[in-house]
Design a protein around this motif. Structure first.
Motif, PDB file in Angstrom:
ATOM      1  N   ALA A 239     115.829 -51.700  43.685  1.00  0.00           N
ATOM      2  CA  ALA A 239     116.567 -52.585  42.785  1.00  0.00           C
ATOM      3  C   ALA A 239     116.877 -51.875  41.476  1.00  0.00           C
ATOM      4  N   VAL A 240     118.075 -52.097  40.963  1.00  0.00           N
ATOM      5  CA  VAL A 240     118.485 -51.529  39.677  1.00  0.00           C
ATOM      6  C   VAL A 240     118.130 -52.530  38.581  1.00  0.00           C
ATOM      7  N   ASN A 241     117.393 -52.077  37.580  1.00  0.00           N
ATOM      8  CA  ASN A 241     116.958 -52.978  36.509  1.00  0.00           C
ATOM      9  C   ASN A 241     117.423 -52.537  35.124  1.00  0.00           C
ATOM     10  N   ARG A 242     117.109 -51.300  34.759  1.00  0.00           N
ATOM     11  CA  ARG A 242     117.381 -50.857  33.392  1.00  0.00           C
ATOM     12  C   ARG A 242     118.452 -49.767  33.389  1.00  0.00           C
ATOM     13  N   VAL A 243     119.450 -49.935  32.496  1.00  0.00           N
ATOM     14  CA  VAL A 243     120.559 -48.987  32.443  1.00  0.00           C
ATOM     15  C   VAL A 243     120.845 -48.590  30.995  1.00  0.00           C
ATOM     16  N   LEU A 244     121.500 -47.449  30.849  1.00  0.00           N
ATOM     17  CA  LEU A 244     121.908 -46.944  29.535  1.00  0.00           C
ATOM     18  C   LEU A 244     123.410 -46.712  29.549  1.00  0.00           C
ATOM     19  N   MET A 245     124.097 -47.227  28.519  1.00  0.00           N
ATOM     20  CA  MET A 245     125.521 -46.994  28.348  1.00  0.00           C
ATOM     21  C   MET A 245     125.713 -45.971  27.241  1.00  0.00           C
ATOM     22  N   VAL A 246     126.136 -44.762  27.620  1.00  0.00           N
ATOM     23  CA  VAL A 246     126.344 -43.686  26.649  1.00  0.00           C
ATOM     24  C   VAL A 246     127.791 -43.724  26.163  1.00  0.00           C
ATOM     25  N   GLY A 247     127.964 -43.828  24.847  1.00  0.00           N
ATOM     26  CA  GLY A 247     129.293 -43.961  24.275  1.00  0.00           C
ATOM     27  C   GLY A 247     129.756 -45.403  24.306  1.00  0.00           C
ATOM     28  N   SER A 248     128.846 -46.320  23.953  1.00  0.00           N
ATOM     29  CA  SER A 248     129.160 -47.757  24.030  1.00  0.00           C
ATOM     30  C   SER A 248     130.251 -48.164  23.056  1.00  0.00           C
ATOM     31  N   GLY A 249     130.315 -47.521  21.893  1.00  0.00           N
ATOM     32  CA  GLY A 249     131.422 -47.713  20.968  1.00  0.00           C
ATOM     33  C   GLY A 249     131.452 -49.058  20.265  1.00  0.00           C
ATOM     34  N   ALA A 250     132.588 -49.316  19.634  1.00  0.00           N
ATOM     35  CA  ALA A 250     132.752 -50.525  18.830  1.00  0.00           C
ATOM     36  C   ALA A 250     133.042 -51.755  19.673  1.00  0.00           C
ATOM     37  N   LEU A 251     133.439 -51.554  20.919  1.00  0.00           N
ATOM     38  CA  LEU A 251     133.816 -52.668  21.789  1.00  0.00           C
ATOM     39  C   LEU A 251     133.083 -52.506  23.133  1.00  0.00           C
ATOM     40  N   PRO A 252     131.795 -52.819  23.162  1.00  0.00           N
ATOM     41  CA  PRO A 252     130.970 -52.522  24.342  1.00  0.00           C
ATOM     42  C   PRO A 252     131.112 -53.566  25.455  1.00  0.00           C
ATOM     43  N   LEU A 253     132.313 -53.685  25.997  1.00  0.00           N
ATOM     44  CA  LEU A 253     132.569 -54.693  27.021  1.00  0.00           C
ATOM     45  C   LEU A 253     131.883 -54.344  28.339  1.00  0.00           C
TER      46      LEU A 253
END
Length: 273
Positions: free
Chosen positions: A126-140
């Motif tokens: 199961a996938v639980n924890r993730v990281l968004m690299v370069g989330s920026g000003a509009l992290p949609l």
């Protein structure tokens, strides 16, 4: 090799479009500037075939301006994200504004749904924890991942954009429990806590992306996945493209090369267990 006249004509149109945008007195988000940008983006449609795109990209005038186009697109994208982020933060009904007026809302929803479905299909656990690299000003993307039930951390090297992105998330999802980390991903530690790391398309040029991928490989846990948003064909003029070779020593698990506009291509790789 005889290059068809349509190829040289198209290359000239791209060069002229770039010069027209560069000639603007200031880079800003206005109705007039958006007409120019959209017209330019239409020239780089994903619907052009690979052979045609390769010929256009090989033209000397295109090779000369490619770095400038990528830099311009990066600046324009940042401005556009900040423009909408500020509107959302100031709005009395941020969710209605986003879903009804933001032009690329459906794009983010479709793209992230595709990525999550692919990751769940590829993952044995199961996938639980993730990281968004370069989330920026509009992290949609981050919000879509959060709404899919994932624990999300956001990382960006630009602190003002990161803080603006946090305000956007608070406006759209007040109960979110996402973390916002100001750092250069190339020195970020504890990456082994994530099941999946997303890498935004505009994070770094080809050289920097190579360093990022190497750092991620060295620090991610075995079995974890990496999602890279990239481009093919004429869209490579907008932001650096990542190919299969650049992912090594990750193992490529899925490649989605899209031919629809307003939809990025995707690479998903895994660190061997």
């Amino acid at each position: 090799m005889n290059i068809p006249h349509s190829v040289t004509t198209h290359a000239d149109l791209i060069a002229d479009g770039y010069k027209n945008i560069k000639a603007m007195s200031a880079l800003s988000i206005t109705p007039d500037s958006m007409v120019k940008f959209h017209g330019f983006l239409d020239l780089l449609s994903n619907e052009h075939g690979s052979e045609f795109a390769e010929h256009v990209l090989a033209q000397p005038q295109i090779q000369d301006i490619k770095p400038g186009i990528q830099q311009l697109f990066s600046q324009a994208s940042s401005l556009y994200e900040r423009h909408w982020a500020e509107r959302l933060v100031e709005s009395e009904d941020a969710l209605a504004l986003l879903t009804q007026e933001y032009p690329y809302y459906q794009h983010y929803e479709r793209a992230t749904t595709l990525e999550i479905s692919a990751i769940n299909s590829l993952s044995s656990d199961a996938v639980n924890r993730v990281l968004m690299v370069g989330s920026g000003a509009l992290p949609l993307t981050s919000l879509a991942l959060f709404n899919a039930g994932l624990a999300v951390d956001n990382l960006d090297i630009n602190q003002p954009d990161l803080l603006l992105g946090k305000s956007v998330c608070d406006a759209l999802q007040p109960d979110n429990q996402m973390a916002f980390i100001h750092n250069d991903v190339c020195v970020q530690e504890q990456l082994d806590q994530y099941d999946v790391i997303w890498l935004a398309a505009l994070v770094g040029d080809e050289k920097i992306k190579g360093k990022i991928i190497q750092h991620l490989f060295e620090n991610m846990r075995p079995g974890a996945h990496l999602v890279i948003r990239t481009a093919y064909n004429l869209r490579t003029l907008l932001y650096p493209s990542t190919n299969e070779q650049a992912l090594l020593p990750f193992q490529l698990k899925l490649k989605v090369q899209t031919y629809a506009d307003n939809f990025h291509s995707i690479l998903i790789a895994q660190k061997p267990e």
